[in-house]
Write an enzyme that holds these catalytic residues in place. Structure first.
Site, mmCIF file in Angstrom:
data_model
loop_
_atom_site.group_PDB
_atom_site.id
_atom_site.type_symbol
_atom_site.label_atom_id
_atom_site.label_comp_id
_atom_site.label_asym_id
_atom_site.label_seq_id
_atom_site.Cartn_x
_atom_site.Cartn_y
_atom_site.Cartn_z
ATOM 1 N N GLU A 378 0.621 -1.338 0.464
ATOM 2 C CA GLU A 378 0.093 -0.002 0.068
ATOM 3 C C GLU A 378 0.990 1.168 -0.088
ATOM 4 O OE1 GLU A 378 -3.640 1.620 0.535
ATOM 5 O OE2 GLU A 378 -2.991 0.214 -1.178
ATOM 6 N N THR A 505 -11.494 7.567 -13.662
ATOM 7 C CA THR A 505 -10.674 6.864 -12.480
ATOM 8 C C THR A 505 -11.285 5.828 -11.556
ATOM 9 O OG1 THR A 505 -8.905 8.055 -10.630
ATOM 10 C CG2 THR A 505 -11.254 8.014 -10.606
#
Length: 515
Positions: A378, A505
Protein backbone atom coordinates in the site's frame (compact mmCIF):
# COMPACT_ATOMS: atom_id res chain seq x y z
CA UNK A 1 -13.96 -20.49 -20.52
CA UNK A 2 -10.87 -21.97 -18.95
CA UNK A 3 -11.87 -24.18 -16.06
CA UNK A 4 -10.68 -23.16 -12.63
CA UNK A 5 -8.44 -25.63 -10.87
CA UNK A 6 -7.55 -25.63 -7.19
CA UNK A 7 -4.32 -25.23 -5.31
CA UNK A 8 -4.67 -26.32 -1.72
CA UNK A 9 -2.60 -24.84 1.08
CA UNK A 10 -3.60 -26.29 4.43
CA UNK A 11 -7.33 -25.88 4.90
CA UNK A 12 -7.59 -23.04 2.39
CA UNK A 13 -8.58 -23.70 -1.20
CA UNK A 14 -7.16 -21.21 -3.68
CA UNK A 15 -8.83 -21.40 -7.11
CA UNK A 16 -6.44 -20.87 -9.97
CA UNK A 17 -6.71 -21.38 -13.67
CA UNK A 18 -5.91 -25.04 -14.20
CA UNK A 19 -3.71 -24.32 -17.16
CA UNK A 20 -1.44 -22.18 -15.05
CA UNK A 21 -0.15 -25.15 -13.15
CA UNK A 22 1.34 -26.71 -16.28
CA UNK A 23 2.99 -23.51 -17.45
CA UNK A 24 4.16 -21.87 -14.22
CA UNK A 25 6.55 -23.70 -11.95
CA UNK A 26 5.46 -22.96 -8.39
CA UNK A 27 7.34 -23.59 -5.18
CA UNK A 28 4.20 -24.78 -3.37
CA UNK A 29 5.27 -24.09 0.25
CA UNK A 30 6.07 -20.47 -0.55
CA UNK A 31 4.10 -19.89 -3.75
CA UNK A 32 7.11 -18.00 -5.12
CA UNK A 33 7.15 -17.94 -8.89
CA UNK A 34 10.39 -19.59 -9.95
CA UNK A 35 9.63 -19.69 -13.66
CA UNK A 36 7.76 -16.81 -15.27
CA UNK A 37 7.28 -17.83 -18.88
CA UNK A 38 3.81 -18.39 -20.33
CA UNK A 39 3.08 -20.10 -23.60
CA UNK A 40 -0.08 -20.99 -25.51
CA UNK A 41 -2.68 -22.43 -25.14
CA UNK A 42 -3.31 -20.47 -21.93
CA UNK A 43 -6.23 -18.14 -22.64
CA UNK A 44 -5.49 -15.33 -20.25
CA UNK A 45 -8.53 -13.21 -21.04
CA UNK A 46 -10.87 -16.13 -20.36
CA UNK A 47 -9.04 -16.81 -17.11
CA UNK A 48 -9.78 -13.27 -15.97
CA UNK A 49 -13.45 -13.74 -16.88
CA UNK A 50 -13.48 -16.86 -14.71
CA UNK A 51 -12.19 -14.84 -11.77
CA UNK A 52 -14.77 -12.14 -12.44
CA UNK A 53 -17.55 -14.71 -12.37
CA UNK A 54 -16.29 -16.32 -9.17
CA UNK A 55 -16.22 -12.86 -7.58
CA UNK A 56 -19.67 -11.97 -8.87
CA UNK A 57 -21.26 -15.27 -7.94
CA UNK A 58 -20.05 -14.95 -4.34
CA UNK A 59 -21.22 -11.36 -4.15
CA UNK A 60 -24.59 -12.10 -5.76
CA UNK A 61 -25.26 -15.07 -3.48
CA UNK A 62 -24.23 -13.55 -0.16
CA UNK A 63 -24.21 -9.75 -0.50
CA UNK A 64 -26.37 -8.45 -3.37
CA UNK A 65 -27.75 -5.78 -3.45
CA UNK A 66 -25.51 -4.45 -0.66
CA UNK A 67 -22.28 -2.64 -1.41
CA UNK A 68 -19.57 -5.23 -0.78
CA UNK A 69 -19.07 -8.93 -0.12
CA UNK A 70 -17.33 -10.12 3.04
CA UNK A 71 -15.97 -13.33 1.51
CA UNK A 72 -14.48 -14.95 4.61
CA UNK A 73 -17.72 -14.85 6.59
CA UNK A 74 -20.13 -14.81 3.61
CA UNK A 75 -21.56 -11.52 4.84
CA UNK A 76 -21.96 -8.05 3.40
CA UNK A 77 -20.96 -4.44 4.00
CA UNK A 78 -22.62 -1.14 3.12
CA UNK A 79 -19.69 1.25 3.16
CA UNK A 80 -20.98 3.13 0.07
CA UNK A 81 -24.49 3.99 1.30
CA UNK A 82 -26.13 0.63 0.66
CA UNK A 83 -27.02 1.38 -2.94
CA UNK A 84 -25.14 -1.59 -4.41
CA UNK A 85 -21.67 -0.24 -5.13
CA UNK A 86 -20.28 -3.57 -6.34
CA UNK A 87 -23.31 -4.02 -8.58
CA UNK A 88 -22.87 -0.70 -10.35
CA UNK A 89 -19.07 -0.91 -10.37
CA UNK A 90 -19.25 -4.32 -12.05
CA UNK A 91 -21.50 -3.20 -14.92
CA UNK A 92 -18.95 -1.81 -17.40
CA UNK A 93 -16.62 -4.76 -16.80
CA UNK A 94 -19.41 -7.30 -17.33
CA UNK A 95 -20.28 -5.47 -20.55
CA UNK A 96 -16.74 -5.41 -21.91
CA UNK A 97 -16.34 -9.10 -21.00
CA UNK A 98 -19.62 -9.93 -22.78
CA UNK A 99 -21.28 -11.44 -19.71
CA UNK A 100 -24.88 -10.92 -20.75
CA UNK A 101 -26.51 -12.69 -17.82
CA UNK A 102 -24.66 -10.53 -15.29
CA UNK A 103 -25.29 -7.38 -17.31
CA UNK A 104 -29.04 -7.97 -17.10
CA UNK A 105 -28.94 -8.85 -13.42
CA UNK A 106 -27.35 -5.43 -12.88
CA UNK A 107 -29.47 -3.27 -15.16
CA UNK A 108 -32.73 -4.71 -13.87
CA UNK A 109 -31.68 -3.71 -10.34
CA UNK A 110 -30.42 -0.16 -10.96
CA UNK A 111 -33.87 1.40 -11.72
CA UNK A 112 -34.97 0.48 -8.19
CA UNK A 113 -32.20 2.33 -6.30
CA UNK A 114 -33.54 5.13 -4.12
CA UNK A 115 -30.70 7.63 -3.92
CA UNK A 116 -32.37 9.61 -1.16
CA UNK A 117 -32.27 6.72 1.32
CA UNK A 118 -29.05 6.10 3.24
CA UNK A 119 -28.05 5.99 6.89
CA UNK A 120 -24.45 7.18 6.49
CA UNK A 121 -22.70 10.18 5.01
CA UNK A 122 -22.41 10.37 1.25
CA UNK A 123 -19.05 11.07 -0.39
CA UNK A 124 -19.55 13.33 -3.42
CA UNK A 125 -16.27 12.01 -4.85
CA UNK A 126 -16.79 8.29 -4.32
CA UNK A 127 -20.42 8.44 -5.39
CA UNK A 128 -19.48 10.28 -8.57
CA UNK A 129 -16.69 7.97 -9.69
CA UNK A 130 -18.40 4.68 -8.76
CA UNK A 131 -22.13 5.14 -9.17
CA UNK A 132 -22.47 8.05 -11.60
CA UNK A 133 -19.47 6.96 -13.66
CA UNK A 134 -20.62 3.35 -13.70
CA UNK A 135 -24.14 4.16 -14.90
CA UNK A 136 -23.00 6.64 -17.56
CA UNK A 137 -20.49 4.12 -18.88
CA UNK A 138 -23.15 1.45 -18.98
CA UNK A 139 -25.47 3.79 -20.83
CA UNK A 140 -22.81 4.70 -23.41
CA UNK A 141 -21.86 1.07 -24.02
CA UNK A 142 -25.45 -0.21 -24.17
CA UNK A 143 -26.54 2.69 -26.38
CA UNK A 144 -23.67 1.95 -28.72
CA UNK A 145 -21.42 -1.02 -29.45
CA UNK A 146 -22.88 -3.43 -26.88
CA UNK A 147 -26.58 -2.74 -27.33
CA UNK A 148 -27.25 -6.42 -27.99
CA UNK A 149 -26.38 -7.34 -24.39
CA UNK A 150 -29.48 -5.69 -22.89
CA UNK A 151 -32.72 -7.64 -22.77
CA UNK A 152 -34.87 -4.59 -22.05
CA UNK A 153 -34.34 -1.14 -23.58
CA UNK A 154 -36.20 0.44 -20.67
CA UNK A 155 -33.40 -0.70 -18.37
CA UNK A 156 -30.86 1.02 -20.60
CA UNK A 157 -32.86 4.26 -20.59
CA UNK A 158 -33.08 4.01 -16.79
CA UNK A 159 -29.29 4.23 -16.53
CA UNK A 160 -29.44 7.83 -17.73
CA UNK A 161 -32.57 8.62 -15.73
CA UNK A 162 -30.98 7.28 -12.56
CA UNK A 163 -27.79 9.23 -13.29
CA UNK A 164 -29.86 12.40 -13.43
CA UNK A 165 -31.69 11.46 -10.23
CA UNK A 166 -28.42 10.80 -8.42
CA UNK A 167 -26.78 14.03 -9.60
CA UNK A 168 -29.84 16.01 -8.52
CA UNK A 169 -29.57 14.51 -5.04
CA UNK A 170 -25.87 15.38 -4.90
CA UNK A 171 -26.06 18.85 -6.41
CA UNK A 172 -26.73 20.74 -3.18
CA UNK A 173 -23.08 20.05 -2.32
CA UNK A 174 -22.16 22.92 -4.63
CA UNK A 175 -24.31 25.44 -2.72
CA UNK A 176 -21.32 27.09 -1.02
CA UNK A 177 -20.13 30.69 -1.00
CA UNK A 178 -17.31 29.81 -3.42
CA UNK A 179 -18.78 27.05 -5.54
CA UNK A 180 -16.18 24.58 -4.25
CA UNK A 181 -18.44 21.76 -3.05
CA UNK A 182 -18.61 20.01 0.26
CA UNK A 183 -17.61 16.36 -0.05
CA UNK A 184 -19.17 14.63 2.96
CA UNK A 185 -22.93 15.00 2.74
CA UNK A 186 -25.90 14.06 4.93
CA UNK A 187 -28.92 13.55 2.71
CA UNK A 188 -31.46 13.37 5.53
CA UNK A 189 -31.23 17.12 6.19
CA UNK A 190 -29.19 18.32 3.18
CA UNK A 191 -26.20 19.18 5.37
CA UNK A 192 -22.48 18.41 5.39
CA UNK A 193 -19.75 17.75 7.93
CA UNK A 194 -18.14 21.18 7.50
CA UNK A 195 -14.66 19.84 6.72
CA UNK A 196 -12.39 21.19 3.96
CA UNK A 197 -12.55 19.50 0.61
CA UNK A 198 -9.55 17.97 -1.19
CA UNK A 199 -7.75 18.42 -4.47
CA UNK A 200 -8.81 15.05 -5.87
CA UNK A 201 -12.32 15.22 -4.45
CA UNK A 202 -12.91 18.57 -6.16
CA UNK A 203 -10.92 17.88 -9.33
CA UNK A 204 -12.39 14.43 -10.04
CA UNK A 205 -15.96 15.42 -10.80
CA UNK A 206 -15.61 17.22 -14.08
CA UNK A 207 -15.57 14.22 -16.43
CA UNK A 208 -18.66 12.48 -15.08
CA UNK A 209 -20.76 15.61 -14.58
CA UNK A 210 -19.81 16.98 -18.00
CA UNK A 211 -20.73 13.70 -19.64
CA UNK A 212 -24.06 13.76 -17.81
CA UNK A 213 -24.69 17.29 -19.02
CA UNK A 214 -23.90 16.35 -22.60
CA UNK A 215 -26.17 13.30 -22.51
CA UNK A 216 -29.04 14.97 -20.66
CA UNK A 217 -28.85 18.39 -22.30
CA UNK A 218 -28.77 20.08 -18.88
CA UNK A 219 -25.80 22.46 -18.87
CA UNK A 220 -26.24 23.20 -15.16
CA UNK A 221 -24.17 20.12 -14.36
CA UNK A 222 -21.26 21.54 -16.36
CA UNK A 223 -21.58 24.95 -14.75
CA UNK A 224 -21.29 23.45 -11.27
CA UNK A 225 -18.11 21.48 -11.92
CA UNK A 226 -16.46 24.12 -14.08
CA UNK A 227 -16.87 26.66 -11.27
CA UNK A 228 -15.26 24.28 -8.80
CA UNK A 229 -12.45 23.43 -11.22
CA UNK A 230 -11.64 27.11 -11.74
CA UNK A 231 -10.20 27.34 -8.22
CA UNK A 232 -7.79 24.51 -9.06
CA UNK A 233 -6.65 26.12 -12.28
CA UNK A 234 -5.96 29.46 -10.58
CA UNK A 235 -4.97 28.44 -7.05
CA UNK A 236 -4.69 30.87 -4.18
CA UNK A 237 -2.59 31.70 -2.22
CA UNK A 238 0.54 31.44 -4.37
CA UNK A 239 2.25 29.42 -1.66
CA UNK A 240 -0.17 26.54 -2.31
CA UNK A 241 1.60 25.95 -5.64
CA UNK A 242 5.20 25.26 -4.53
CA UNK A 243 6.12 23.98 -7.98
CA UNK A 244 4.37 25.13 -11.18
CA UNK A 245 1.17 23.17 -11.64
CA UNK A 246 1.62 21.11 -8.46
CA UNK A 247 -0.86 22.01 -5.75
CA UNK A 248 -1.67 21.51 -2.10
CA UNK A 249 -4.35 19.12 -0.91
CA UNK A 250 -6.98 20.88 1.23
CA UNK A 251 -9.36 23.57 -0.03
CA UNK A 252 -11.92 25.72 1.76
CA UNK A 253 -15.46 25.53 0.33
CA UNK A 254 -16.10 28.87 2.03
CA UNK A 255 -13.73 30.90 -0.13
CA UNK A 256 -11.95 28.48 -2.48
CA UNK A 257 -8.48 29.03 -1.03
CA UNK A 258 -5.94 26.27 -0.49
CA UNK A 259 -5.06 25.48 3.10
CA UNK A 260 -1.67 23.80 2.61
CA UNK A 261 1.13 23.07 0.15
CA UNK A 262 1.41 19.31 0.69
CA UNK A 263 0.87 16.98 -2.24
CA UNK A 264 2.08 14.75 -5.05
CA UNK A 265 0.64 12.11 -7.37
CA UNK A 266 -0.86 10.37 -4.34
CA UNK A 267 -4.23 9.58 -2.84
CA UNK A 268 -6.12 12.79 -2.18
CA UNK A 269 -4.50 14.57 -5.13
CA UNK A 270 -3.94 11.91 -7.80
CA UNK A 271 -7.00 11.99 -10.02
CA UNK A 272 -7.01 15.79 -10.31
CA UNK A 273 -3.89 15.46 -12.46
CA UNK A 274 -5.32 12.40 -14.20
CA UNK A 275 -8.45 14.27 -15.29
CA UNK A 276 -6.62 17.27 -16.70
CA UNK A 277 -5.45 15.30 -19.73
CA UNK A 278 -8.53 13.08 -19.84
CA UNK A 279 -10.84 16.08 -20.18
CA UNK A 280 -8.79 17.20 -23.17
CA UNK A 281 -9.29 13.75 -24.68
CA UNK A 282 -13.00 13.98 -23.90
CA UNK A 283 -13.39 17.34 -25.67
CA UNK A 284 -10.29 19.19 -26.91
CA UNK A 285 -12.28 22.23 -27.99
CA UNK A 286 -13.69 22.96 -24.54
CA UNK A 287 -10.82 21.72 -22.41
CA UNK A 288 -7.58 22.79 -24.07
CA UNK A 289 -6.76 24.82 -20.94
CA UNK A 290 -6.79 21.66 -18.83
CA UNK A 291 -4.35 20.03 -21.24
CA UNK A 292 -2.04 23.01 -20.85
CA UNK A 293 -2.33 22.71 -17.08
CA UNK A 294 -1.43 19.01 -17.26
CA UNK A 295 1.72 19.85 -19.23
CA UNK A 296 2.81 22.36 -16.59
CA UNK A 297 2.25 19.82 -13.80
CA UNK A 298 3.97 17.04 -15.74
CA UNK A 299 7.03 19.11 -16.55
CA UNK A 300 7.33 20.14 -12.90
CA UNK A 301 7.00 16.52 -11.83
CA UNK A 302 9.84 15.47 -14.11
CA UNK A 303 12.04 18.40 -13.05
CA UNK A 304 11.38 18.56 -9.31
CA UNK A 305 9.85 15.32 -8.03
CA UNK A 306 11.80 12.64 -9.90
CA UNK A 307 13.79 10.51 -7.49
CA UNK A 308 16.13 7.51 -7.75
CA UNK A 309 16.77 5.31 -4.69
CA UNK A 310 20.39 5.31 -3.55
CA UNK A 311 20.77 1.51 -3.66
CA UNK A 312 18.92 1.25 -6.98
CA UNK A 313 19.57 4.32 -9.13
CA UNK A 314 18.05 2.43 -12.06
CA UNK A 315 14.59 2.86 -10.52
CA UNK A 316 12.47 5.98 -10.92
CA UNK A 317 9.88 7.07 -8.36
CA UNK A 318 7.90 10.30 -7.91
CA UNK A 319 8.34 11.92 -4.50
CA UNK A 320 5.69 13.69 -2.47
CA UNK A 321 6.25 17.26 -1.30
CA UNK A 322 5.62 19.58 1.61
CA UNK A 323 6.25 23.00 0.21
CA UNK A 324 9.50 22.64 -1.70
CA UNK A 325 10.77 19.89 0.61
CA UNK A 326 10.58 16.41 -0.89
CA UNK A 327 9.20 13.41 0.96
CA UNK A 328 10.69 10.21 -0.47
CA UNK A 329 7.57 8.12 -0.03
CA UNK A 330 4.87 6.87 -2.36
CA UNK A 331 1.83 4.63 -2.56
CA UNK A 332 0.26 1.92 -4.65
CA UNK A 333 -2.35 4.56 -5.51
CA UNK A 334 0.37 6.70 -7.12
CA UNK A 335 1.37 3.94 -9.53
CA UNK A 336 -1.31 5.09 -11.96
CA UNK A 337 1.09 7.92 -12.82
CA UNK A 338 3.08 5.92 -15.35
CA UNK A 339 -0.05 5.13 -17.31
CA UNK A 340 -1.23 8.74 -17.20
CA UNK A 341 2.09 10.03 -18.56
CA UNK A 342 2.01 7.39 -21.31
CA UNK A 343 -1.58 8.26 -22.28
CA UNK A 344 -0.75 11.96 -22.42
CA UNK A 345 2.38 11.34 -24.43
CA UNK A 346 0.38 9.46 -27.04
CA UNK A 347 -2.34 12.09 -27.25
CA UNK A 348 0.13 14.99 -27.38
CA UNK A 349 2.66 13.26 -29.61
CA UNK A 350 5.37 13.83 -26.99
CA UNK A 351 7.80 10.95 -26.67
CA UNK A 352 9.38 12.38 -23.49
CA UNK A 353 6.18 11.77 -21.55
CA UNK A 354 5.89 8.21 -22.84
CA UNK A 355 9.51 7.48 -21.93
CA UNK A 356 9.09 8.95 -18.46
CA UNK A 357 5.88 7.02 -17.93
CA UNK A 358 7.59 3.78 -18.89
CA UNK A 359 10.31 4.48 -16.33
CA UNK A 360 7.63 4.92 -13.67
CA UNK A 361 5.97 1.67 -14.74
CA UNK A 362 9.30 -0.12 -14.30
CA UNK A 363 9.66 1.24 -10.78
CA UNK A 364 6.19 0.14 -9.73
CA UNK A 365 6.80 -3.26 -11.32
CA UNK A 366 9.74 -3.74 -8.96
CA UNK A 367 7.52 -3.10 -5.93
CA UNK A 368 5.58 -6.18 -7.05
CA UNK A 369 8.40 -8.54 -7.97
CA UNK A 370 10.37 -7.81 -4.77
CA UNK A 371 7.83 -9.03 -2.21
CA UNK A 372 7.08 -12.51 -0.91
CA UNK A 373 3.64 -12.53 -2.57
CA UNK A 374 4.71 -10.74 -5.76
CA UNK A 375 2.14 -8.03 -4.95
CA UNK A 376 3.08 -4.42 -4.21
CA UNK A 377 2.45 -2.76 -0.82
CA UNK A 378 0.00 0.00 0.00
CA UNK A 379 2.82 2.44 0.86
CA UNK A 380 6.59 2.41 0.51
CA UNK A 381 9.59 4.70 0.97
CA UNK A 382 13.16 5.02 -0.25
CA UNK A 383 14.35 7.64 2.26
CA UNK A 384 17.76 6.33 3.40
CA UNK A 385 17.55 8.25 6.68
CA UNK A 386 14.50 6.34 7.91
CA UNK A 387 15.07 2.72 6.96
CA UNK A 388 13.79 0.37 9.70
CA UNK A 389 16.53 -1.90 10.99
CA UNK A 390 14.59 -5.00 10.11
CA UNK A 391 14.29 -3.87 6.46
CA UNK A 392 17.84 -2.65 5.82
CA UNK A 393 18.82 -5.71 3.79
CA UNK A 394 15.54 -5.54 1.86
CA UNK A 395 16.12 -1.84 1.14
CA UNK A 396 19.69 -2.37 -0.04
CA UNK A 397 18.49 -5.05 -2.43
CA UNK A 398 15.25 -3.56 -3.72
CA UNK A 399 15.75 0.21 -3.35
CA UNK A 400 12.63 0.69 -1.22
CA UNK A 401 11.18 -0.43 2.09
CA UNK A 402 7.59 -1.05 3.07
CA UNK A 403 5.79 1.45 5.30
CA UNK A 404 2.28 0.00 4.95
CA UNK A 405 2.20 -3.66 3.93
CA UNK A 406 -1.47 -4.17 3.04
CA UNK A 407 -2.86 -4.88 -0.40
CA UNK A 408 -6.46 -3.71 -0.69
CA UNK A 409 -7.21 -5.07 -4.16
CA UNK A 410 -5.85 -1.97 -5.86
CA UNK A 411 -5.57 -1.70 -9.67
CA UNK A 412 -3.00 1.03 -10.35
CA UNK A 413 0.03 -1.07 -11.25
CA UNK A 414 -1.90 -3.26 -13.69
CA UNK A 415 -3.59 -0.11 -15.03
CA UNK A 416 -0.20 1.34 -15.95
CA UNK A 417 0.91 -1.95 -17.51
CA UNK A 418 -2.16 -1.66 -19.73
CA UNK A 419 -1.25 1.81 -21.00
CA UNK A 420 2.37 0.74 -21.46
CA UNK A 421 1.35 -2.21 -23.58
CA UNK A 422 -1.07 -0.22 -25.69
CA UNK A 423 1.61 2.39 -26.41
CA UNK A 424 4.50 0.04 -27.15
CA UNK A 425 3.00 -3.33 -28.18
CA UNK A 426 5.73 -4.87 -26.03
CA UNK A 427 4.31 -8.17 -24.79
CA UNK A 428 6.40 -8.03 -21.62
CA UNK A 429 3.70 -5.76 -20.19
CA UNK A 430 1.10 -8.44 -20.89
CA UNK A 431 3.35 -10.88 -19.06
CA UNK A 432 3.77 -8.49 -16.13
CA UNK A 433 0.00 -8.04 -15.89
CA UNK A 434 -0.44 -11.81 -16.02
CA UNK A 435 2.15 -12.29 -13.29
CA UNK A 436 0.29 -9.82 -11.11
CA UNK A 437 -3.07 -11.43 -11.85
CA UNK A 438 -1.78 -14.89 -10.95
CA UNK A 439 -0.17 -13.66 -7.74
CA UNK A 440 -3.27 -11.72 -6.69
CA UNK A 441 -5.53 -14.66 -7.53
CA UNK A 442 -3.39 -17.06 -5.50
CA UNK A 443 -3.08 -14.78 -2.47
CA UNK A 444 -6.38 -12.95 -2.11
CA UNK A 445 -8.79 -15.77 -3.01
CA UNK A 446 -10.70 -16.89 0.07
CA UNK A 447 -14.17 -18.18 0.90
CA UNK A 448 -16.81 -16.88 -1.50
CA UNK A 449 -14.61 -14.29 -3.23
CA UNK A 450 -11.45 -12.24 -2.94
CA UNK A 451 -10.28 -10.20 0.02
CA UNK A 452 -7.76 -7.52 0.85
CA UNK A 453 -4.75 -8.95 2.67
CA UNK A 454 -2.65 -7.77 5.60
CA UNK A 455 0.97 -8.12 4.47
CA UNK A 456 2.32 -8.52 0.95
CA UNK A 457 5.77 -9.42 2.24
CA UNK A 458 4.61 -12.46 4.18
CA UNK A 459 4.09 -15.72 2.35
CA UNK A 460 0.35 -16.17 1.89
CA UNK A 461 -0.40 -12.51 2.57
CA UNK A 462 -0.62 -12.53 6.36
CA UNK A 463 -4.37 -13.10 6.53
CA UNK A 464 -7.48 -11.55 5.02
CA UNK A 465 -9.47 -8.48 6.05
CA UNK A 466 -12.77 -10.05 4.91
CA UNK A 467 -13.56 -7.28 2.44
CA UNK A 468 -13.97 -7.40 -1.35
CA UNK A 469 -13.72 -3.86 -2.69
CA UNK A 470 -16.17 -2.76 -5.39
CA UNK A 471 -13.27 -1.50 -7.51
CA UNK A 472 -12.01 -5.08 -7.69
CA UNK A 473 -14.79 -5.50 -10.29
CA UNK A 474 -14.44 -2.09 -11.90
CA UNK A 475 -10.68 -1.81 -12.19
CA UNK A 476 -8.46 -4.77 -11.32
CA UNK A 477 -10.39 -7.29 -13.36
CA UNK A 478 -11.16 -4.86 -16.19
CA UNK A 479 -7.53 -3.85 -16.77
CA UNK A 480 -6.39 -7.47 -16.34
CA UNK A 481 -8.86 -8.43 -19.06
CA UNK A 482 -8.29 -5.53 -21.45
CA UNK A 483 -4.54 -6.02 -21.69
CA UNK A 484 -5.01 -9.68 -22.68
CA UNK A 485 -8.16 -9.39 -24.81
CA UNK A 486 -9.18 -8.38 -28.35
CA UNK A 487 -7.04 -5.41 -29.21
CA UNK A 488 -9.47 -4.15 -31.86
CA UNK A 489 -12.37 -3.27 -29.58
CA UNK A 490 -13.28 0.38 -29.93
CA UNK A 491 -13.03 1.16 -26.21
CA UNK A 492 -9.38 0.11 -26.09
CA UNK A 493 -7.02 3.07 -25.79
CA UNK A 494 -5.03 3.68 -28.95
CA UNK A 495 -1.43 4.02 -30.00
CA UNK A 496 -1.44 7.72 -30.67
CA UNK A 497 -3.96 10.47 -31.25
CA UNK A 498 -7.34 10.92 -29.66
CA UNK A 499 -9.31 7.87 -28.55
CA UNK A 500 -13.04 7.34 -28.99
CA UNK A 501 -13.47 6.50 -25.31
CA UNK A 502 -11.87 7.74 -22.10
CA UNK A 503 -11.76 5.91 -18.78
CA UNK A 504 -12.79 7.64 -15.59
CA UNK A 505 -10.65 7.11 -12.51
CA UNK A 506 -12.77 4.06 -11.57
CA UNK A 507 -12.02 2.60 -15.04
CA UNK A 508 -15.52 3.20 -16.41
CA UNK A 509 -15.18 4.10 -20.13
CA UNK A 510 -17.36 6.89 -21.50
CA UNK A 511 -17.66 7.95 -25.11
CA UNK A 512 -15.79 11.14 -25.95
CA UNK A 513 -17.46 14.07 -27.68
CA UNK A 514 -17.71 13.16 -31.36
CA UNK A 515 -16.46 9.64 -30.62
Amino acid sequence: MVALGVLTAGAITLPLVAALQSHIALDLPTKHFIQRQYTPPIDRAEAVIDTFRVSWDGYYKYAFPHDELKPVTNGFSDSRNGWGASTVDALSTALIMGQKDIVNQIITYIPHINWSQTNISVSLFETTIRYLGGMLSGYDLLSGPLADLADNQADVDALLTQSINLANNLSYAFETPSGVPWNNLFFNNRSNDGSPNGLATVGTLILEWTRLADLSGNSTYISLVNKAESYLLSPSPASSEPFPGLLGMNISPENGTFLDAVGGWIGGADSFYEYLIKMYIYDPSRYAALKDRWIVAADSTIKYLTSHPAPRPDLTFVAQFNGTTLDLTSQHLACFDGGNFILAGQVLGEEKYIAYGLDLVNGCHDTYTSTATHIGPEEFSWDPSSVPANQSAFFNKTGFYITSPQYVLRPEVIESYYYAYRATSDTKYQDWAWDAFVAINATTRVGSGYSSINDVNVVGGGGWTDFQESFWFAEVLKYSFLIQSDQGDEWQVGRGGRDGWVFNTEAHPVRVVGG
